[in-house]
Design a protein around this motif. Structure first.
Motif, PDB file in Angstrom:
ATOM      1  N   LEU A 106      53.734  35.306  35.479  1.00 33.16           N
ATOM      2  CA  LEU A 106      52.613  35.656  34.608  1.00 33.16           C
ATOM      3  C   LEU A 106      51.299  35.646  35.383  1.00 33.16           C
ATOM      4  O   LEU A 106      50.434  36.522  35.172  1.00 33.16           O
ATOM      5  CB  LEU A 106      52.555  34.681  33.435  1.00 33.16           C
ATOM      6  CG  LEU A 106      51.430  34.900  32.417  1.00 33.16           C
ATOM      7  CD1 LEU A 106      51.553  36.279  31.781  1.00 33.16           C
ATOM      8  CD2 LEU A 106      51.460  33.810  31.339  1.00 33.16           C
ATOM      9  N   LEU A 107      51.138  34.699  36.279  1.00 33.11           N
ATOM     10  CA  LEU A 107      49.939  34.665  37.108  1.00 33.11           C
ATOM     11  C   LEU A 107      49.856  35.899  38.010  1.00 33.11           C
ATOM     12  O   LEU A 107      48.777  36.490  38.183  1.00 33.11           O
ATOM     13  CB  LEU A 107      49.927  33.394  37.951  1.00 33.11           C
ATOM     14  CG  LEU A 107      48.789  33.249  38.964  1.00 33.11           C
ATOM     15  CD1 LEU A 107      47.434  33.280  38.267  1.00 33.11           C
ATOM     16  CD2 LEU A 107      48.954  31.972  39.781  1.00 33.11           C
ATOM     17  N   ALA A 110      48.825  38.886  35.830  1.00 31.47           N
ATOM     18  CA  ALA A 110      47.400  38.834  35.496  1.00 31.47           C
ATOM     19  C   ALA A 110      46.542  39.155  36.707  1.00 31.47           C
ATOM     20  O   ALA A 110      45.500  39.831  36.588  1.00 31.47           O
ATOM     21  CB  ALA A 110      47.052  37.450  34.947  1.00 31.47           C
ATOM     22  N   ALA A 113      46.501  42.871  37.324  1.00 31.25           N
ATOM     23  CA  ALA A 113      45.732  43.632  36.348  1.00 31.25           C
ATOM     24  C   ALA A 113      44.260  43.737  36.733  1.00 31.25           C
ATOM     25  O   ALA A 113      43.592  44.718  36.368  1.00 31.25           O
ATOM     26  CB  ALA A 113      45.861  42.985  34.965  1.00 31.25           C
ATOM     27  N   THR A 119      46.362  40.722  45.055  1.00 29.64           N
ATOM     28  CA  THR A 119      47.664  40.237  44.577  1.00 29.64           C
ATOM     29  C   THR A 119      48.787  40.707  45.489  1.00 29.64           C
ATOM     30  O   THR A 119      49.711  39.945  45.804  1.00 29.64           O
ATOM     31  CB  THR A 119      47.906  40.709  43.136  1.00 29.64           C
ATOM     32  OG1 THR A 119      46.836  40.258  42.298  1.00 29.64           O
ATOM     33  CG2 THR A 119      49.215  40.185  42.595  1.00 29.64           C
ATOM     34  N   PRO A 217      43.550  47.928  33.216  1.00 31.94           N
ATOM     35  CA  PRO A 217      44.221  46.650  33.480  1.00 31.94           C
ATOM     36  C   PRO A 217      45.556  46.512  32.765  1.00 31.94           C
ATOM     37  O   PRO A 217      46.496  45.922  33.310  1.00 31.94           O
ATOM     38  CB  PRO A 217      43.213  45.608  32.983  1.00 31.94           C
ATOM     39  CG  PRO A 217      41.896  46.283  33.048  1.00 31.94           C
ATOM     40  CD  PRO A 217      42.178  47.710  32.704  1.00 31.94           C
ATOM     41  N   ALA A 221      49.116  45.921  34.561  1.00 36.38           N
ATOM     42  CA  ALA A 221      49.953  44.772  34.222  1.00 36.38           C
ATOM     43  C   ALA A 221      51.381  45.202  33.920  1.00 36.38           C
ATOM     44  O   ALA A 221      52.349  44.558  34.352  1.00 36.38           O
ATOM     45  CB  ALA A 221      49.354  44.023  33.035  1.00 36.38           C
ATOM     46  N   ALA A 269      46.181  32.070  35.010  1.00 33.92           N
ATOM     47  CA  ALA A 269      46.467  33.333  34.329  1.00 33.92           C
ATOM     48  C   ALA A 269      45.587  33.517  33.107  1.00 33.92           C
ATOM     49  O   ALA A 269      45.135  34.635  32.809  1.00 33.92           O
ATOM     50  CB  ALA A 269      47.945  33.375  33.934  1.00 33.92           C
ATOM     51  N   GLY A 270      45.318  32.443  32.367  1.00 39.42           N
ATOM     52  CA  GLY A 270      44.436  32.546  31.210  1.00 39.42           C
ATOM     53  C   GLY A 270      43.025  32.961  31.586  1.00 39.42           C
ATOM     54  O   GLY A 270      42.393  33.761  30.880  1.00 39.42           O
ATOM     55  N   LEU A 272      42.183  34.815  34.182  1.00 41.30           N
ATOM     56  CA  LEU A 272      42.216  36.235  34.551  1.00 41.30           C
ATOM     57  C   LEU A 272      42.346  37.125  33.314  1.00 41.30           C
ATOM     58  O   LEU A 272      41.714  38.197  33.243  1.00 41.30           O
ATOM     59  CB  LEU A 272      43.377  36.492  35.512  1.00 41.30           C
ATOM     60  CG  LEU A 272      43.259  35.817  36.887  1.00 41.30           C
ATOM     61  CD1 LEU A 272      44.523  36.053  37.699  1.00 41.30           C
ATOM     62  CD2 LEU A 272      42.034  36.340  37.622  1.00 41.30           C
ATOM     63  N   VAL A 273      43.139  36.702  32.352  1.00 37.10           N
ATOM     64  CA  VAL A 273      43.278  37.490  31.119  1.00 37.10           C
ATOM     65  C   VAL A 273      41.953  37.524  30.361  1.00 37.10           C
ATOM     66  O   VAL A 273      41.554  38.572  29.806  1.00 37.10           O
ATOM     67  CB  VAL A 273      44.406  36.916  30.243  1.00 37.10           C
ATOM     68  CG1 VAL A 273      44.413  37.579  28.868  1.00 37.10           C
ATOM     69  CG2 VAL A 273      45.754  37.109  30.925  1.00 37.10           C
ATOM     70  N   ALA A 276      39.727  40.016  32.052  1.00 36.22           N
ATOM     71  CA  ALA A 276      40.120  41.396  31.750  1.00 36.22           C
ATOM     72  C   ALA A 276      39.719  41.773  30.329  1.00 36.22           C
ATOM     73  O   ALA A 276      39.269  42.902  30.078  1.00 36.22           O
ATOM     74  CB  ALA A 276      41.620  41.563  31.954  1.00 36.22           C
TER      75      ALA A 276
END
Length: 297
Positions: A106-107, A110, A113, A119, A217, A221, A269-270, A272-273, A276
């Motif tokens: 998940l990281l 994100a 994205a 990445t 994004p 993803a 990840a949170g 980065l989300v 976005a």
């Protein structure tokens, strides 16, 4: 006409001598031995005539001339100190670490994205490291299955690491090519569907000359998820799976280490989300910004 047979005549037993010097002894009273298998009479002490025991059983487990039945040897030893053939135990599989891997995936999604270039730069060395560790671990497991664990296993694994690095690089090319093809197809199809207005859902909507900035994004993803699946389950991906699990078992051992990695990965990840969702533009560095075709152009 058959000849008539005379009945056999049994001579009477001689009378005991009573000369005053000869003495008669009664036979010793011996309890009958337990019957062996199939109802046969067992010999005293489990041994039969000529040292043989009934039913193929031999006193102490040994057979005639020192042989042992069915290849069984006392204390596991065979003739002349040889050991019977025993199937080697398979090497234990690495812990699955499903939750930790999902959080790290998940990281990675994100991160792709918002910063696909960075990445990719971070993911490729980790992928190569995981494949190298997986290849070396499988070589050690095969060697231990043949000859057992030795003190030199770690030294041999370290000395052969350049070979496993080269092997990981060569065998990883098919999965990388598959993942790159999947990214091109998924991103291209998604770009066309969203850019033409064929697909509209949430942030996925068309802009002036293609997908809207908020849709890019999301498309990245989705393409990142497809790429990770291809890398994890694609051709020659066994070393990737085993190596990733062994790396996590070494870097973050136990439930405490796994929980720490999951918490850190989910928090990152949170963040980065949230960036976005707040409208942060995609950063393509250190890669050059791609020139995406315009829909209908």
């Amino acid at each position: 006409m058959a000849a008539l047979r005379r009945p056999a005549v049994v001579a009477p037993a001689e009378a005991p001598v009573r000369d005053g010097a000869t003495r008669a002894f009664a036979p010793p009273s011996v309890a009958p031995a337990a019957a062996g298998p199939s109802g046969e009479q067992a010999w005293p002490g489990a041994a039969g005539h000529d040292g043989a025991a009934p039913g193929g059983a031999w006193p102490g487990g040994a057979g005639p001339d020192g042989a042992w039945p069915d290849g069984a040897w006392p204390d596991g030893a065979g003739p002349a100190g040889a050991w019977p053939d025993v199937d080697p135990q398979p090497a234990p599989a690495p812990p699955r670490r499903a939750g930790t891997l999902l959080a790290l995936g998940l990281l990675a999604v994100a991160g792709a994205a918002l910063a696909p270039g960075w990445t990719l730069v971070a993911l490729l060395p980790l992928l190569l490291l995981a494949r190298t560790v997986g290849s070396a671990a499988r070589a050690v497991a095969r060697r231990r299955e043949r000859a057992g664990a030795r003190r030199s296993d770690t030294l041999v694994a370290v000395a052969s690491s350049p070979w496993h690095l080269l092997r990981a690089l060569v065998t990883g090319l098919p999965s990388l090519l598959v993942a790159a093809s999947v990214v091109v197809i998924v991103l291209g199809v998604g770009w066309w569907l969203v850019g033409t207005g064929t697909l509209e859902a949430g942030p996925l909507r068309a802009g002036d000359d293609g997908p809207a900035p908020d849709a890019v994004p999301v498309l990245l993803a989705v393409a990142a998820v497809a790429a990770l699946v291809a890398l994890w389950a694609g051709p020659y991906a066994r070393d990737t799976r085993d190596g990733a699990r062994r790396l996590l078992a070494g870097v973050a051992p136990g439930r405490g280490g796994a929980a720490a990695v999951v918490v850190v990965a989910l928090l990152a990840a949170g963040v980065l989300v949230a960036l976005a969702a707040g409208g942060t533009a995609v950063d393509w560095t250190p890669l050059p910004e791609p020139s995406l075709p315009t829909v209908g152009g």
